[in-house]
Structure formats: C-alpha cells, structure tokens
Design a protein around this motif. Structure first.
Motif, mmCIF file in Angstrom:
data_model
loop_
_atom_site.group_PDB
_atom_site.id
_atom_site.type_symbol
_atom_site.label_atom_id
_atom_site.label_comp_id
_atom_site.label_asym_id
_atom_site.label_seq_id
_atom_site.Cartn_x
_atom_site.Cartn_y
_atom_site.Cartn_z
ATOM 1 N N UNK A 189 4.474 6.134 18.408
ATOM 2 C CA UNK A 189 4.370 5.650 17.037
ATOM 3 C C UNK A 189 2.936 5.265 16.690
ATOM 4 N N UNK A 190 2.643 5.348 15.390
ATOM 5 C CA UNK A 190 1.424 4.772 14.854
ATOM 6 C C UNK A 190 1.846 3.692 13.866
ATOM 7 N N UNK A 191 1.019 2.680 13.700
ATOM 8 C CA UNK A 191 1.343 1.589 12.786
ATOM 9 C C UNK A 191 0.171 1.341 11.850
ATOM 10 N N UNK A 192 0.474 1.165 10.569
ATOM 11 C CA UNK A 192 -0.574 0.867 9.606
ATOM 12 C C UNK A 192 0.004 0.465 8.269
ATOM 13 N N UNK A 193 -0.859 -0.019 7.398
ATOM 14 C CA UNK A 193 -0.464 -0.416 6.043
ATOM 15 C C UNK A 193 -0.950 0.656 5.077
ATOM 16 N N UNK A 194 -0.019 1.335 4.446
ATOM 17 C CA UNK A 194 -0.349 2.444 3.563
ATOM 18 C C UNK A 194 -0.789 1.922 2.189
ATOM 19 N N UNK A 195 -1.618 2.691 1.481
ATOM 20 C CA UNK A 195 -2.167 2.203 0.207
ATOM 21 C C UNK A 195 -1.135 2.025 -0.895
ATOM 22 N N UNK A 196 0.031 2.638 -0.775
ATOM 23 C CA UNK A 196 1.066 2.463 -1.787
ATOM 24 C C UNK A 196 2.037 1.348 -1.422
ATOM 25 N N UNK A 197 1.878 0.776 -0.213
ATOM 26 C CA UNK A 197 2.800 -0.256 0.254
ATOM 27 C C UNK A 197 2.038 -1.507 0.681
ATOM 28 N N UNK A 198 1.057 -1.901 -0.119
ATOM 29 C CA UNK A 198 0.269 -3.081 0.213
ATOM 30 C C UNK A 198 1.120 -4.332 -0.022
ATOM 31 N N UNK A 199 1.241 -5.189 0.980
ATOM 32 C CA UNK A 199 2.098 -6.368 0.846
ATOM 33 C C UNK A 199 1.454 -7.432 -0.030
ATOM 34 N N UNK A 200 2.283 -8.344 -0.514
ATOM 35 C CA UNK A 200 1.762 -9.431 -1.352
ATOM 36 C C UNK A 200 0.876 -10.362 -0.534
ATOM 37 N N UNK B 196 -5.281 5.851 -2.462
ATOM 38 C CA UNK B 196 -4.321 6.696 -3.177
ATOM 39 C C UNK B 196 -4.384 6.353 -4.662
ATOM 40 N N UNK B 197 -4.779 7.338 -5.490
ATOM 41 C CA UNK B 197 -4.921 7.037 -6.916
ATOM 42 C C UNK B 197 -3.588 7.020 -7.656
ATOM 43 N N UNK B 198 -2.475 7.245 -6.954
ATOM 44 C CA UNK B 198 -1.156 7.074 -7.561
ATOM 45 C C UNK B 198 -0.543 5.724 -7.192
ATOM 46 N N UNK B 199 -1.261 4.917 -6.430
ATOM 47 C CA UNK B 199 -0.759 3.602 -6.040
ATOM 48 C C UNK B 199 -0.822 2.642 -7.226
ATOM 49 N N UNK B 200 0.111 1.715 -7.273
ATOM 50 C CA UNK B 200 0.089 0.683 -8.321
ATOM 51 C C UNK B 200 -0.950 -0.395 -8.007
ATOM 52 N N UNK B 201 -1.457 -0.388 -6.784
ATOM 53 C CA UNK B 201 -2.443 -1.385 -6.380
ATOM 54 C C UNK B 201 -3.848 -0.908 -6.747
ATOM 55 N N UNK B 202 -4.728 -1.842 -7.063
ATOM 56 C CA UNK B 202 -6.085 -1.490 -7.471
ATOM 57 C C UNK B 202 -6.853 -0.857 -6.311
ATOM 58 N N UNK B 203 -7.866 -0.075 -6.647
ATOM 59 C CA UNK B 203 -8.712 0.516 -5.614
ATOM 60 C C UNK B 203 -9.394 -0.584 -4.793
ATOM 61 N N UNK B 204 -9.735 -1.691 -5.445
ATOM 62 C CA UNK B 204 -10.324 -2.810 -4.716
ATOM 63 C C UNK B 204 -9.412 -3.341 -3.637
ATOM 64 N N UNK B 205 -8.126 -3.536 -3.979
ATOM 65 C CA UNK B 205 -7.147 -3.990 -2.985
ATOM 66 C C UNK B 205 -7.010 -2.964 -1.854
ATOM 67 N N UNK B 206 -6.917 -1.699 -2.244
ATOM 68 C CA UNK B 206 -6.752 -0.640 -1.244
ATOM 69 C C UNK B 206 -7.957 -0.580 -0.312
ATOM 70 N N UNK B 207 -9.162 -0.707 -0.876
ATOM 71 C CA UNK B 207 -10.374 -0.655 -0.059
ATOM 72 C C UNK B 207 -10.414 -1.800 0.952
ATOM 73 N N UNK B 208 -9.980 -2.981 0.536
ATOM 74 C CA UNK B 208 -9.975 -4.120 1.442
ATOM 75 C C UNK B 208 -9.029 -3.884 2.619
ATOM 76 N N UNK B 209 -7.813 -3.453 2.310
ATOM 77 C CA UNK B 209 -6.823 -3.201 3.362
ATOM 78 C C UNK B 209 -7.279 -2.062 4.269
ATOM 79 N N UNK B 210 -7.816 -1.003 3.664
ATOM 80 C CA UNK B 210 -8.303 0.136 4.438
ATOM 81 C C UNK B 210 -9.453 -0.264 5.353
ATOM 82 N N UNK B 211 -10.438 -0.974 4.821
ATOM 83 C CA UNK B 211 -11.605 -1.363 5.615
ATOM 84 C C UNK B 211 -11.190 -2.237 6.798
ATOM 85 N N UNK B 212 -10.275 -3.160 6.563
ATOM 86 C CA UNK B 212 -9.810 -4.021 7.652
ATOM 87 C C UNK B 212 -9.147 -3.210 8.765
ATOM 88 N N UNK B 213 -8.442 -2.154 8.398
ATOM 89 C CA UNK B 213 -7.780 -1.330 9.413
ATOM 90 C C UNK B 213 -8.779 -0.437 10.160
#
Length: 243
Positions: free
Chosen positions: A20-31, A65-82
């Motif tokens: 398995x691989x584990x990660x937080x996807x850009x369309x499923x960013x938790x609160x 992911x530009x179809x995500x409901x989350x902002x690119x800023x939020x996605x970048x933060x989660x992505x960079x941390x991973x």
C-alpha cells in the motif's frame, strides 16, 4: 500493477503480494489538516497500514487538482508537507496532477526538496499532461517513472491525442521510466466494456496502447507488462520483501 483504493491508500500488486501507499489527495483534504498530517507521519514511522497491516511502500498519491473544491493554496501546503515527509522518511512519492498549468508548480517543489535520486511515480499520464515538464522530470530525476492507464489510450480532442502519441514515440528512454497502472475501478479504457474492465484487462489495454504507439522492436504488450512490473519493483524497492 497499480490499483486505486477509494480513500487513503493505493494498492501496489506484484507477484501475488499486495502493498500500500498512503497519502492525502488534493480532492480529499481534511478539515483538521495538521492532525491528518501528524497521523500520516505516524503511519510512515511504522510503515505498516493501520487497517490491513500490509507494508506501506510510498507516500501518495498527492499533488494538485484544479477540479478540487479546495484552494490551490491549501493543496500546495498539503502537497509540500508530503514531499518533505517523503524526503524525511526516504519514501518513494506518488504524484497526481489534474490541470496542465499546475505541473510546473509541483515540479519546482520537488526540485527544491528532494535529492535527484529520489524515486517518483507520476500517476495518470495522458494527453492533457504537461509533456515537456515530464521530459524535464525524467532528465532531472533518473529514478522517476511515468504511468499510463485507461485515460492514456484516447482523448476527445484527436489533435491533442495525436501529439501525445508522437511524444511517446519520440521518447528514447521510455522503457526505463514506464509504469502501467489501472486506477481501477476508475478510468476504464475506451473500447473496453465496463463489465469487462478489471485490473488485468485494464493493464493489458494500456500495454497494447504503448505497444502500438511506441513501436519498439521486440516489445509486445506482454513484455511491456513484465518490464512495468520490474520498474514497479524498482521504484518501490520491493526486493526487500523478496518480490
């Protein structure tokens, strides 16, 4: 082969073993982002799935992911941390990007954080990907792999798909970077009825597409599947499990 699980994990299957691989996807960013990042870090310390007990072999998929409901800023933060986590734990990284204009942002973070020999699996490459950026990726990161699946074999814009086929044909080092994946149960290849779609038929359809497009002497679909399996074992370092 490489198969999607609908939530946190993805399955890497080879030689009868499932990893398995584990990660937080850009369309499923938790609160509670920090809590989930801390939980992910704890999982990577143990390197075993808290649900199945299977070995975890990579971080991801993660990306933008530009179809995500989350902002690119939020996605970048989660992505960079991973990406930072992948570097810290020396774990392979599985990438996802939807939106051609976002590939460069992801790549620049990779260059800033990761050593050049870091193993990378860029998931779901198709005609809508930033192909010039992917060339740069493969030149900069020799242990990077690009993955083809059902979304690769066709595109509603014939001219874009034609350019994609030419890009594949012109790739001189394709076999060194090739992974075939299914993303099952999603992304059924065109021409394959949904009720006939399974990981095996999906992998074979992608392999036939590469065979017919790349026209590499002596490399048929079956050999390409074997080569992909070898590349998967390499990127995820599965030899340590005697696979």
């Amino acid at each position: 082969m490489y198969v999607r699980h609908p939530h946190w994990s993805l399955y890497v299957c080879t030689s009868g073993r499932i990893f398995e691989t584990f990660g937080i996807r850009p369309k499923l960013i938790p609160q509670d982002k920090q809590m989930e990042l801390t939980a992910l870090s704890s999982i990577m310390v143990n390197k075993d799935s808290p649900k199945s007990g299977r070995p975890i072999v990579a971080i991801g998929e993660t990306g933008l992911d530009d179809t995500s409901k989350h902002s690119i800023g939020e996605q970048l933060m989660i992505y960079t941390e991973q990406v930072l986590m992948a570097a810290r734990f020396q774990m392979p990284l599985v990438l996802h990007c939807r939106g051609t204009h976002l590939f460069r942002q992801m790549y620049e973070i990779l260059k800033t954080v990761l050593p050049m020999n870091h193993p990378i699996h860029w998931h779901c490459i198709n005609a809508n990907s930033d192909l010039s950026l992917l060339m740069e990726l493969m030149n900069t990161f020799p242990n990077s792999y690009i993955a083809f699946n059902g979304s690769s074999v066709s595109n509603s814009d014939e001219n874009i798909q034609k350019a994609f086929r030419k890009w594949i044909l012109d790739l001189k080092d394709l076999l060194s970077h090739l992974i075939l994946e299914t993303d099952f149960p999603f992304l059924c290849p065109e021409g394959l009825y949904v009720h006939d779609y399974n990981p095996i038929s999906g992998i074979f359809a992608s392999a036939k597409f590469i065979e017919e497009t790349a026209r590499i002497r002596g490399e048929n679909a079956n050999k390409l599947i074997q080569l992909s399996n070898s590349n998967i074992r390499r990127v995820y370092n599965l030899s340590r499990f005697d696979v």
